[in-house]
Write a protein that holds these residues in place. Structure first.
Motif, PDB file in Angstrom:
ATOM      1  N   LYS A   3       0.801  -1.161   0.150  1.00 49.40           N
ATOM      2  CA  LYS A   3      -0.038   0.004  -0.063  1.00 49.40           C
ATOM      3  C   LYS A   3       0.942   1.004   0.037  1.00 49.40           C
ATOM      4  O   LYS A   3       1.565   1.564   0.794  1.00 49.40           O
ATOM      5  N   VAL A   4       0.776   1.898  -1.100  1.00 45.09           N
ATOM      6  CA  VAL A   4       1.638   3.083  -1.337  1.00 45.09           C
ATOM      7  C   VAL A   4       0.746   4.404  -1.241  1.00 45.09           C
ATOM      8  O   VAL A   4       0.036   4.628  -2.263  1.00 45.09           O
ATOM      9  N   ALA A   5       1.101   5.329  -0.445  1.00 48.38           N
ATOM     10  CA  ALA A   5       0.369   6.659  -0.774  1.00 48.38           C
ATOM     11  C   ALA A   5       1.302   7.736  -0.990  1.00 48.38           C
ATOM     12  O   ALA A   5       2.229   7.765  -0.341  1.00 48.38           O
ATOM     13  N   LEU A   6       1.103   8.458  -1.732  1.00 44.95           N
ATOM     14  CA  LEU A   6       1.545   9.744  -2.386  1.00 44.95           C
ATOM     15  C   LEU A   6       0.747  10.918  -1.793  1.00 44.95           C
ATOM     16  O   LEU A   6      -0.415  10.932  -2.027  1.00 44.95           O
ATOM     17  N   ILE A   7       1.346  12.013  -1.211  1.00 46.18           N
ATOM     18  CA  ILE A   7       0.538  12.955  -0.612  1.00 46.18           C
ATOM     19  C   ILE A   7       1.409  14.298  -0.847  1.00 46.18           C
ATOM     20  O   ILE A   7       2.727  14.448  -0.568  1.00 46.18           O
ATOM     21  N   THR A   8       1.054  15.293  -1.812  1.00 45.48           N
ATOM     22  CA  THR A   8       1.677  16.488  -1.818  1.00 45.48           C
ATOM     23  C   THR A   8       1.549  17.419  -0.879  1.00 45.48           C
ATOM     24  O   THR A   8       0.518  17.383  -0.338  1.00 45.48           O
ATOM     25  N   GLY A   9       2.588  18.179  -0.366  1.00 48.51           N
ATOM     26  CA  GLY A   9       2.418  18.881   0.673  1.00 48.51           C
ATOM     27  C   GLY A   9       2.420  18.118   1.913  1.00 48.51           C
ATOM     28  O   GLY A   9       1.887  18.473   2.826  1.00 48.51           O
ATOM     29  N   GLY A  10       2.919  16.985   1.769  1.00 46.44           N
ATOM     30  CA  GLY A  10       2.936  16.118   2.986  1.00 46.44           C
ATOM     31  C   GLY A  10       3.596  16.184   4.337  1.00 46.44           C
ATOM     32  O   GLY A  10       3.949  15.544   5.340  1.00 46.44           O
ATOM     33  N   GLN A  11       4.592  17.129   3.986  1.00 44.74           N
ATOM     34  CA  GLN A  11       5.829  17.360   4.937  1.00 44.74           C
ATOM     35  C   GLN A  11       5.347  18.151   6.348  1.00 44.74           C
ATOM     36  O   GLN A  11       6.017  18.433   7.187  1.00 44.74           O
ATOM     37  N   ARG A  12       4.026  18.934   6.009  1.00 48.67           N
ATOM     38  CA  ARG A  12       3.727  19.758   7.220  1.00 48.67           C
ATOM     39  C   ARG A  12       2.151  19.952   7.040  1.00 48.67           C
ATOM     40  O   ARG A  12       1.306  19.713   6.146  1.00 48.67           O
ATOM     41  N   GLY A  13       1.581  20.533   8.263  1.00 48.13           N
ATOM     42  CA  GLY A  13       0.044  20.814   8.122  1.00 48.13           C
ATOM     43  C   GLY A  13      -0.735  19.682   7.963  1.00 48.13           C
ATOM     44  O   GLY A  13      -0.471  18.669   8.487  1.00 48.13           O
ATOM     45  N   ILE A  14      -1.712  20.116   7.115  1.00 44.55           N
ATOM     46  CA  ILE A  14      -2.734  19.103   6.859  1.00 44.55           C
ATOM     47  C   ILE A  14      -2.234  17.889   6.330  1.00 44.55           C
ATOM     48  O   ILE A  14      -2.367  16.855   6.522  1.00 44.55           O
TER      49      ILE A  14
END
Length: 252
Positions: A3-14
């Motif tokens: 299971k691989v999730a890609l999250i943009t802007g995932g380094q902070r906040g939401i």
């Protein structure tokens, strides 16, 4: 399949709240943003997420480079099964919309709409090549500003309204292939982006602006992502979910 999730802007906040929820549920997590790998927020995020996380530096405005960064994610972690389009930029300057300049308009829509669309397009094409018994999902994190007017940041509202339609377009296109597409509309969330208006909004929240009576937290968004990513909401594809403590409910 992992299971691989890609999250943009995932380094902070939401984005980090989402990443923590998914990593805690056993996902390998790819964080993508334009921050330099040596940036403090990147290091802190990777430390919090542990071995399941990897960071990839990429500017959403670099549409031509989307394919290359996705290749790097796949080589490191495997094919993306969960994509969270979360990264976004605010208006450069809040002010009268009659004074809005084209450079700010183009910058905000270039990231929040154009960049987000073409990255999602590339991710979707790759998801279509995966076995259909592997549940895949795309979630667009927009804002209550998709429908609630803020005339001092018109370009931001326009970008989020466009992103809401983007989510519906992808939902209809991908539904026959079992790929769920959702939109989350956060309200007033306590992050670095809202730090500059914290005192203003704390007073308004205490005055009844948010029926739940508190600031939202990144973890509130993360808790909604999990059932989406795991396929427990598959037949609700195309849904828009307000995560705002009741803020956007019309009241007299």
């Amino acid at each position: 399949m992992n299971k691989v999730a890609l999250i943009t802007g995932g380094q902070r906040g939401i984005g980090l709240g989402i990443a923590e929820a998914l990593a805690g549920a056993g996902y390998n997590v790819a964080l993508l943003s334009r921050s330099e790998p040596e940036a403090a927020d990147v290091g802190e995020a990777l430390e919090r997420l542990g071995d399941r996380a990897a960071y990839f530096c990429h500017d959403l405005q670099d549409v031509a480079g989307h394919g290359q960064v996705l290749d790097r994610v796949e080589e490191r972690l495997g094919p993306v099964t969960t994509f969270v389009s979360n990264a976004g930029v605010p208006a450069k300057v809040r002010g009268d919309m009659l004074d809005l300049r084209p450079d700010s308009f183009d910058f905000v829509l270039g990231v929040n709409l154009r960049g987000a669309f073409f990255l999602a397009q590339d991710v979707a094409r790759r998801m279509l090549k995966l076995p259909e018994d592997t549940y895949r999902s795309i979630t667009f994190v927009t804002s209550v500003s998709a429908t609630m007017v803020s005339i001092e940041r018109a370009e931001y509202c326009l970008s989020k309204a466009g992103a809401a339609m983007m989510a519906e377009l992808f939902a209809v296109r991908l539904a026959p292939h079992g790929i769920g597409v959702f939109e989350l509309r956060p309200g007033i969330i306590e992050t670095g982006m809202t730090a500059g208006v914290k005192d203003k909004y704390t007073a308004r929240i205490e005055g009844g602006l948010v029926p739940a009576g508190r600031w939202g937290q990144p973890a509130d968004i993360g808790s909604i992502i999990l059932p989406i990513a795991e396929g427990r909401m598959a037949f609700a594809t195309g849904s828009s979910i307000a995560v705002d403590g009741g803020l956007s409910i019309p009241r007299l």
